[in-house]
Design a protein around this motif. Sequence first.
Motif, PDB file in Angstrom:
ATOM      1  N   THR A 131     -21.202  -0.259   1.167  1.00  0.00           N
ATOM      2  CA  THR A 131     -20.572  -0.783  -0.051  1.00  0.00           C
ATOM      3  C   THR A 131     -21.667  -1.040  -1.088  1.00  0.00           C
ATOM      4  N   PHE A 148     -15.464  -8.569  -2.536  1.00  0.00           N
ATOM      5  CA  PHE A 148     -14.082  -8.103  -2.460  1.00  0.00           C
ATOM      6  C   PHE A 148     -13.522  -8.520  -1.113  1.00  0.00           C
ATOM      7  N   GLU A 177     -13.359   4.232  -1.724  1.00  0.00           N
ATOM      8  CA  GLU A 177     -12.371   3.298  -2.260  1.00  0.00           C
ATOM      9  C   GLU A 177     -13.032   2.393  -3.292  1.00  0.00           C
ATOM     10  N   VAL A 178     -12.315   2.111  -4.387  1.00  0.00           N
ATOM     11  CA  VAL A 178     -12.794   1.204  -5.430  1.00  0.00           C
ATOM     12  C   VAL A 178     -11.720   0.166  -5.695  1.00  0.00           C
ATOM     13  N   SER A 179     -12.140  -1.006  -6.195  1.00  0.00           N
ATOM     14  CA  SER A 179     -11.188  -2.070  -6.496  1.00  0.00           C
ATOM     15  C   SER A 179     -11.439  -2.618  -7.890  1.00  0.00           C
ATOM     16  N   THR A 180     -10.503  -3.420  -8.380  1.00  0.00           N
ATOM     17  CA  THR A 180     -10.630  -4.002  -9.709  1.00  0.00           C
ATOM     18  C   THR A 180     -11.717  -5.073  -9.774  1.00  0.00           C
ATOM     19  N   THR A 181     -12.288  -5.463  -8.640  1.00  0.00           N
ATOM     20  CA  THR A 181     -13.440  -6.371  -8.634  1.00  0.00           C
ATOM     21  C   THR A 181     -14.756  -5.616  -8.785  1.00  0.00           C
ATOM     22  N   LEU A 202      -6.282  -8.482  -6.403  1.00  0.00           N
ATOM     23  CA  LEU A 202      -6.968  -7.262  -6.789  1.00  0.00           C
ATOM     24  C   LEU A 202      -6.105  -6.037  -6.536  1.00  0.00           C
ATOM     25  N   ASN A 216       0.836  -1.190   0.000  1.00  0.00           N
ATOM     26  CA  ASN A 216       0.000   0.000   0.000  1.00  0.00           C
ATOM     27  C   ASN A 216       0.876   1.247   0.000  1.00  0.00           C
ATOM     28  N   ARG A 233      -6.659  -1.818  -5.599  1.00  0.00           N
ATOM     29  CA  ARG A 233      -7.663  -0.893  -5.080  1.00  0.00           C
ATOM     30  C   ARG A 233      -7.034   0.496  -4.966  1.00  0.00           C
ATOM     31  N   THR A 234      -7.862   1.505  -5.070  1.00  0.00           N
ATOM     32  CA  THR A 234      -7.412   2.882  -4.926  1.00  0.00           C
ATOM     33  C   THR A 234      -8.484   3.663  -4.200  1.00  0.00           C
ATOM     34  N   GLY A 235      -8.072   4.700  -3.495  1.00  0.00           N
ATOM     35  CA  GLY A 235      -9.041   5.447  -2.718  1.00  0.00           C
ATOM     36  C   GLY A 235      -8.595   6.877  -2.488  1.00  0.00           C
TER      37      GLY A 235
END
Length: 283
Positions: free
Chosen positions: A165, A170, A136-140, A115, A92, A117-119
């Motif tokens: 969510t 995830f 925050e979002v993730s590639t899933t 996965l 991270n 994730r970015t936020g």
Amino acid sequence: MTTETFVVTALARTILVLVFICASAFLARPQSGGAKPEASPTPDEPGSLFHTTAQPELPKADRDPIEKADEYKSKLTFGVYFTPGNQAYDLNLRHQLGPFTVWIAGFYDPQNNKLLRTGIQYDYKKAWFHFVPTVEVSTTRAVTGSLYTELGSGKTFAIAGVSRTNLKAFFDLFWDPSESVQLGIGHKISGYDRFQAYTIFDVRLHTEQQNTHVVWRHKLNANNGITFDGVFKSGHTDSGQFIRSVGVGVYYDRPHWFWKLYYDPYVNFANHTMVRTGIGLKF
């Protein structure tokens, strides 16, 4: 590995860590007398509901190294998560841009999830009101958001928060119920030392899941700080079993690096125990 063997191993590792922490603090203590130094905050974790809000009480030039370390804008953390028969990895990188904090991270589990994730988090504080929204979002395609507030102008303050969510699958790295409300209280002992107690409980999925944290942060000396986080959890697991359990974590802070260890039974209300450890750099 049986559950009993895993627990014994985890506890043994925890004891070794505590011995290391005590020894480090002893070796780093000042060698001469003098005024007892004041304290300042420990850095936040990305997306954490335990935020650092206390401001330094001493002039900048008079602050100790552990206090000045809070001025660093970037933090790189490498974590390893142990479960019986498996381990996962997390890297991270976060950076502060004025009132905004952004991060990008990668999670790798050889047996399950992989996965990115970015936020982003915004930190607003004025007088008695402290407001911190996070997304925050993730590639899933999972998306999670939270709103955290601290209310109070004195040393004692109220804590309130909410998290949601989009219910996409995830790997939950927040370790507390995600469809939740948070309520609690905190008290600033000094610029660094503080005590917080709060409960995070499910309000959407009818699981009766709730985690109650008791957190104590303490400055050992000019170069060392430590945080203890005890958690009592109760509610239904993924299999429907109602559980009550206790976990514990420790965060050891130095001017340029930090180290943490958590023992978490029924992690994310699954039917297994996790030991989480991590090390990071501040720059």
